[in-house]
Enzyme design. Structure first.
Site, PDB file in Angstrom:
ATOM      1  N   HIS A 181     -40.943 -19.476   9.355  1.00 44.90           N
ATOM      2  CA  HIS A 181     -42.253 -19.750   8.739  1.00 44.90           C
ATOM      3  C   HIS A 181     -42.486 -18.922   7.473  1.00 44.90           C
ATOM      4  CE1 HIS A 181     -43.704 -16.242  11.024  1.00 44.90           C
ATOM      5  NE2 HIS A 181     -44.723 -16.214  10.179  1.00 44.90           N
ATOM      6  N   LYS A 185     -44.585 -19.688   3.320  1.00 43.17           N
ATOM      7  CA  LYS A 185     -45.668 -18.905   2.713  1.00 43.17           C
ATOM      8  C   LYS A 185     -45.678 -19.128   1.200  1.00 43.17           C
ATOM      9  CE  LYS A 185     -45.652 -15.250   6.216  1.00 43.17           C
ATOM     10  NZ  LYS A 185     -46.957 -15.225   6.864  1.00 43.17           N
ATOM     11  N   ASP A 238     -35.948 -10.265  16.149  1.00 43.71           N
ATOM     12  CA  ASP A 238     -37.244 -10.926  15.968  1.00 43.71           C
ATOM     13  C   ASP A 238     -37.593 -11.107  14.487  1.00 43.71           C
ATOM     14  OD1 ASP A 238     -39.716 -11.992  17.012  1.00 43.71           O
ATOM     15  OD2 ASP A 238     -40.700 -10.163  16.309  1.00 43.71           O
ATOM     16  N   HIS A 243     -36.761 -13.606   8.949  1.00 41.79           N
ATOM     17  CA  HIS A 243     -37.696 -13.454   7.830  1.00 41.79           C
ATOM     18  C   HIS A 243     -37.172 -12.513   6.733  1.00 41.79           C
ATOM     19  CE1 HIS A 243     -40.079 -15.478  10.676  1.00 41.79           C
ATOM     20  NE2 HIS A 243     -40.614 -14.442  11.281  1.00 41.79           N
TER      21      HIS A 243
HETATM   22  C1  BG6 Z   1     -42.716 -14.059  14.158  1.00 35.99           C
HETATM   23  C2  BG6 Z   1     -42.321 -12.944  15.093  1.00 35.99           C
HETATM   24  O1  BG6 Z   1     -41.583 -14.790  13.770  1.00 35.99           O
HETATM   25  O2  BG6 Z   1     -43.345 -13.519  12.997  1.00 35.99           O
HETATM   26  C3  BG6 Z   1     -43.535 -12.119  15.479  1.00 35.99           C
HETATM   27  O3  BG6 Z   1     -41.739 -13.497  16.270  1.00 35.99           O
HETATM   28  C4  BG6 Z   1     -44.266 -11.630  14.246  1.00 35.99           C
HETATM   29  O4  BG6 Z   1     -43.171 -11.007  16.287  1.00 35.99           O
HETATM   30  C5  BG6 Z   1     -44.532 -12.794  13.270  1.00 35.99           C
HETATM   31  O5  BG6 Z   1     -45.485 -11.048  14.641  1.00 35.99           O
HETATM   32  C6  BG6 Z   1     -45.074 -12.282  11.947  1.00 35.99           C
HETATM   33  O6  BG6 Z   1     -45.479 -13.363  11.164  1.00 35.99           O
HETATM   34  P1  BG6 Z   1     -46.636 -13.189  10.070  1.00 35.99           P
HETATM   35  O7  BG6 Z   1     -46.695 -14.502   9.379  1.00 35.99           O
HETATM   36  O8  BG6 Z   1     -47.882 -12.863  10.822  1.00 35.99           O
HETATM   37  O9  BG6 Z   1     -46.216 -12.057   9.191  1.00 35.99           O
END
Ligand code: BG6
Length: 483
Positions: A181, A185, A238, A243
């Site tokens: 995801h 952004k 994770d 990310h």
């Molecule tokens: C998720 C993780 O992929 O991303 C979570 O599994 C984390 O642990 C989250 O909290 C963070 O996403 P964002 O968009 O809130 O920074």
């Protein structure tokens, strides 16, 4: 979207529909897309989960998550009328046939396009994909069949390869949308615009001018009741493998020749391939890990757990552009603030003619605030007003206006519906990312517990992470308050 696309039937089938992701992210995103007319007119949503629930109860559970977006809006009623619930298992042929029938009934012989969203426990991915294949539900004769797969995609290189094999045994890569995801952004996409729609930064974007790069994804929340999952994943699996490595790839990649999904993903894959692969000892030397106080008291976590809730790693991209430039990646939970930021620290000028007091000239710094206060800050030296020729750092900044940034899932769902894979990770990228991360996982599992630094909740993380940067370097953070 063309008029003919609008006439096509689309069904979004969410497996794992009673879960948190559906309520918190998918339902609000789909509702907003529907309300703004971005979805095909004939669009339906089918939720699938094991629990018995009426359509009404399911719709009510979705509204809980979408309340902010829905308000008293009458379009929610219209959206909800398109939502159906089927109680069943994603791995069971009888359930799948019932779902297949429900979807076909909506289509009444028309073109039947489907997006299957796997919002399931990752252990169910292989069996679900095989069952969908076995039941003929991935056959594209009557319309497209696309599969969205949530992270984590595998738990290491071997399991990611196995999963990719299962995926490719039932669908073509062009039908697969592996979600990260962060790529949805706005500020992450802005990295592409910032780098490739401006000419002034690109000539400096290399080892000649950049001292090092920092990528920080810090969270103030703890594991939020997900400790059972988190204790097996930790910060490496994770956050880092997905990310943070995707952010690194976007910062370090060469300009793609076109905006095509494959042109973009080829360049990201080249970077991931060029990231130095460490042995276990090197991984230990190039990392620091921590665990917040009280983590072991959380439900589902053993008192002896050595899972890292904080990690900082140093990577090198072994190519002409980046040779010798360290990329520091850090992420952690239960910290003082929620901030994601990329900092590009430029080298100091080779010689200074100004008579500054210590610490002398501040090297230029570019900070890309991924969230919150989404924007860009450039720190540069300016004359200190007065009778002497001293300098002081000042900054130029841009922030996206409040309220215009949409949730990443909206963009990603729409892209998957429209078949644009640019912002989804390809099988080779996933495997290369695990190749980078696996040695860290192994080294952390083998290391002595004493090397897991404890840190207080609500603070900056372990002090060892500051020392890790080396002399003359510090973590640069614009900060959650934008100051
Ligand atoms: C998720 C993780 O992929 O991303 C979570 O599994 C984390 O642990 C989250 O909290 C963070 O996403 P964002 O968009 O809130 O920074």
């Amino acid at each position: 979207m063309t008029d003919s696309d609008r006439d096509e039937r689309l069904t979004v089938v969410i497996f794992g529909a009673s879960g948190d992701l559906t309520r918190r992210k998918l339902a609000p995103a789909l509702f907003h897309l529907h309300r703004t007319g971005a979805l095909p007119q004939m669009c339906h949503f089918v939720g699938v989960a094991r629990s018995q629930m009426s359509d009404e109860a399911f719709r009510a559970s979705l509204l809980e998550g979408a309340e902010d977006a829905a308000g008293n809006d009458s379009s929610w009623t219209e959206f909800a009328s398109r939502v159906t619930y089927v109680a069943g298992s994603s791995t069971d042929d009888d359930s799948l046939r019932q779902i297949d029938q429900t979807v076909s009934d909506h289509c009444a012989g028309g073109r039947d396009n489907r997006l299957y969203y796997l919002a399931l426990a990752p252990s169910l991915y292989p069996d679900t994909l095989e069952a969908l294949g076995r039941c003929g539900m991935l056959d594209e004769t009557s319309g497209f069949r696309r599969v969205v797969i949530e992270k984590p995609f595998g738990t290491d290189l071997a399991s990611a390869k196995d999963l990719n094999q299962v995926v490719h045994s039932v669908v073509d890569e062009s039908q697969v949308f592996r979600i990260d995801h962060y790529l949805g952004k706005e500020t992450v996409q802005n990295l592409l615009v910032f780098r490739f729609a401006n000419t002034i930064f690109e000539p400096l974007w290399n080892r000649n001018y950049v001292d090092h790069v920092q990528i920080s994804v810090l969270e103030s929340l703890d594991t939020e009741g997900r400790a059972g999952y988190y204790d097996r994943a930790g910060v490496l699996r994770d956050m880092m493998q997905s990310h943070l490595l995707q952010l690194l790839a976007l910062v370090a990649m060469e300009p793609p020749a076109s905006p095509d999904a494959d042109a973009l993903r080829n360049e990201k894959a080249k970077v991931l391939q060029a990231v130095r692969k460490y042995g276990i000892d090197e991984a230990a030397e190039n990392s620091v890990r921590g665990q917040y106080a009280g983590y072991r008291d959380e439900d589902g976590v053993a008192q002896s757990s050595a899972t890292a809730t904080y990690g900082a790693i140093r990577l090198f991209v072994d190519n002409w552009r980046w040779q010798g430039v360290p990329f520091f990646l850090r992420s952690g939970k239960a910290l003082s603030e929620k901030t994601s930021e990329i900092a590009v620290q430029f080298r100091p000028p080779p010689h200074t003619i100004f008579d500054n007091e210590e610490p002398g000239i501040t090297p230029n710094l570019l900070q890309i605030a991924v969230q919150p206060h989404e924007g860009v800050h450039l720190t540069f030296e300016n004359k200190k007003p007065g009778t002497r020729m001293g300098t002081a750092p000042e900054s130029l900044e841009y922030h996206f206006p409040e309220g215009i940034i949409r949730d990443a899932y909206e963009r990603l769902l729409l892209d998957a519906i429209e078949g644009d894979q640019s912002l989804f990770t390809r099988s080779d990228e996933i495997e290369m990312s695990w190749q980078v991360i696996d040695p860290f996982v192994e080294s952390w599992q083998k290391s002595l517990r004493s090397q897991l630094f404890p840190y207080e909740r609500g603070r900056a993380g372990p002090a060892a992470a500051d020392e890790f940067l080396g002399e003359d370097r510090a973590w640069r953070m614009h900060g959650a308050d934008g100051s």
